[in-house]
Design an enzyme around this catalytic site. Structure first.
Site, short mmCIF file in Angstrom:
data_model
loop_
_atom_site.label_atom_id
_atom_site.label_comp_id
_atom_site.label_asym_id
_atom_site.label_seq_id
_atom_site.Cartn_x
_atom_site.Cartn_y
_atom_site.Cartn_z
N ARG A 10 -4.11 12.94 -8.99
CA ARG A 10 -3.78 14.14 -9.76
C ARG A 10 -4.11 13.97 -11.24
O ARG A 10 -4.14 14.92 -12.00
CB ARG A 10 -2.34 14.53 -9.56
CG ARG A 10 -1.33 13.48 -9.92
CD ARG A 10 0.04 13.86 -9.41
NE ARG A 10 0.37 15.22 -9.77
CZ ARG A 10 0.79 15.60 -10.95
NH1 ARG A 10 0.86 14.71 -11.93
NH2 ARG A 10 1.09 16.85 -11.19
N GLU A 43 5.65 -9.18 8.16
CA GLU A 43 6.38 -9.68 6.99
C GLU A 43 5.46 -9.89 5.80
O GLU A 43 5.84 -10.50 4.81
CB GLU A 43 7.07 -10.99 7.35
CG GLU A 43 8.23 -10.81 8.32
CD GLU A 43 9.08 -9.60 7.95
OE1 GLU A 43 9.19 -8.68 8.78
OE2 GLU A 43 9.59 -9.55 6.82
N ASP A 89 2.93 17.43 -17.87
CA ASP A 89 3.91 16.69 -17.10
C ASP A 89 4.79 15.93 -18.08
O ASP A 89 4.29 15.05 -18.80
CB ASP A 89 3.19 15.66 -16.19
CG ASP A 89 3.05 16.14 -14.78
OD1 ASP A 89 3.42 17.30 -14.52
OD2 ASP A 89 2.55 15.38 -13.95
N PRO A 146 7.04 -5.40 -2.33
CA PRO A 146 8.26 -5.38 -3.13
C PRO A 146 8.21 -6.35 -4.31
O PRO A 146 8.97 -6.24 -5.25
CB PRO A 146 9.35 -5.80 -2.13
CG PRO A 146 8.77 -5.54 -0.79
CD PRO A 146 7.30 -5.78 -0.93
C1 LIG Z 1 10.66 -6.02 6.62
N1 LIG Z 1 9.41 -6.30 5.89
C2 LIG Z 1 8.52 -5.13 5.91
C3 LIG Z 1 7.21 -5.48 5.24
N2 LIG Z 1 7.41 -5.96 3.90
C4 LIG Z 1 6.22 -6.17 3.13
C5 LIG Z 1 5.96 -7.44 2.58
C6 LIG Z 1 4.80 -7.65 1.85
C7 LIG Z 1 3.89 -6.62 1.65
C8 LIG Z 1 4.13 -5.35 2.19
C9 LIG Z 1 5.29 -5.13 2.94
C10 LIG Z 1 5.49 -3.75 3.50
N3 LIG Z 1 6.70 -3.18 2.95
C11 LIG Z 1 6.78 -2.74 1.65
C12 LIG Z 1 5.64 -2.60 0.85
C13 LIG Z 1 5.81 -2.15 -0.47
C14 LIG Z 1 7.09 -1.87 -0.93
C15 LIG Z 1 7.29 -1.39 -2.34
N4 LIG Z 1 8.53 -1.43 -2.83
O1 LIG Z 1 6.33 -0.98 -2.99
C16 LIG Z 1 8.17 -2.03 -0.08
N5 LIG Z 1 8.01 -2.46 1.17
C17 LIG Z 1 8.38 -7.04 3.77
C18 LIG Z 1 9.68 -6.68 4.51
#
Ligand SMILES: CN1CCN(c2ccccc2CNc2ccc(C(N)=O)cn2)CC1
Length: 248
Positions: free
Chosen positions: A156, A118, A171, A91
């Site tokens: 793709r 996490e 596209d 994220p």
């Molecule tokens: C509850 N935890 C689940 C694991 N997460 C986490 C934290 C770090 C790396 C991967 C993850 C895997 N999750 C992802 C991965 C990508 C995206 C995206 N937006 O690309 C959203 N989420 C942190 C929060």
């Protein structure tokens, strides 16, 4: 192109390696996809892949040693033919946009690290990750689905992936616009007819209608995308034709 995936759940990836355009691209050998599972690099009899976070708090992190050994094995394979970029899906990453997907498709081999629990120890990210990518501002339970979105978006774009060579170029998103409406049989459905221009056989008029529809939709639904674009003469004309008919 070699794509190495580091994941605790490699079986998930059949969703892109076994089906559709992405599956055909892999089967055609346009890209090789290989998997490295940290669990295969554990040294304890319980095959532990998670570890407790320093500083306490809920949840676990991916254990460093198995993950690092999997990353090194993946890099060895992906880096065999020249350079490879290491991508971490999280994220906190750079938002995935069509331009970034195109850049990855052109960038040589890739290693994709899929976080679970996490996430991973920051020192591994600092040491191995070249680019952190996010598929959107939301949290999912692992990096695998994000990695599959990234892989699909770039497969793709590889030459030979799509039957009709310029359908990728056509596209609208590759032009920064939303897509136009599409229609197929029947000509009349529940009293609604297909726009006559699409039945006309006039390819120039059809191309212009589709472009105008893409411009109108982008203006209506995603004006923020429009602001980023410098429209061509033709695009300007087509959009203002429409706007002049609206009480704007
Ligand atoms: C509850 N935890 C689940 C694991 N997460 C986490 C934290 C770090 C790396 C991967 C993850 C895997 N999750 C992802 C991965 C990508 C995206 C995206 N937006 O690309 C959203 N989420 C942190 C929060």
């Amino acid at each position: 192109m070699r794509i190495a995936v580091v994941s605790l759940f490699p079986e998930m990836f059949s969703a892109i390696t076994e089906y559709g355009v992405s599956g055909r691209a892999v089967k055609k050998g346009l890209a090789e996809v290989q998997f490295w599972n940290p669990r295969d690099f554990t040294q304890d009899k319980h095959q532990t892949v998670d570890d407790r976070p320093y500083g306490g708090g809920p949840g676990m992190l991916m254990m460093v040693q198995p993950l690092e050994d999997a990353i090194l094995a993946a890099k060895a394979w992906a880096g065999t033919e020249g350079d490879c970029q290491v991508v971490y899906l999280s994220p906190q990453g750079k938002p995935l946009q069509q331009g970034l997907a195109q850049g990855l498709a052109n960038s040589g081999n890739l290693v994709l690290i899929c976080g679970r629990y996490e996430g991973v120890d920051e020192r591994l990210i600092e040491r191995y990750v070249d680019i952190e990518i996010s598929i959107g501002d939301y949290v999912i339970s692992g990096g695998e689905l994000a990695a599959m979105v990234v892989i699909d978006s770039l497969l793709r774009l590889l030459p030979g992936a799509l039957g009709h060579v310029d359908s990728a170029q056509q596209d609208s998103f590759s032009e920064g616009l939303l897509d136009c409406p599409h229609y197929t049989r029947p000509e009349e459905y529940q009293g609604q007819r297909v726009p006559e221009v699409l039945l006309s056989g006039n390819h120039q008029r059809i191309r212009q209608w589709r472009l105008q529809q893409a411009l109108i939709r982008t203006w209506q639904r995603r004006p923020d995308l429009l602001d980023k674009l410098s429209l061509s003469e033709e695009q300007q004309t087509l959009l203002s034709q429409y706007l002049n008919t609206q009480q704007v």
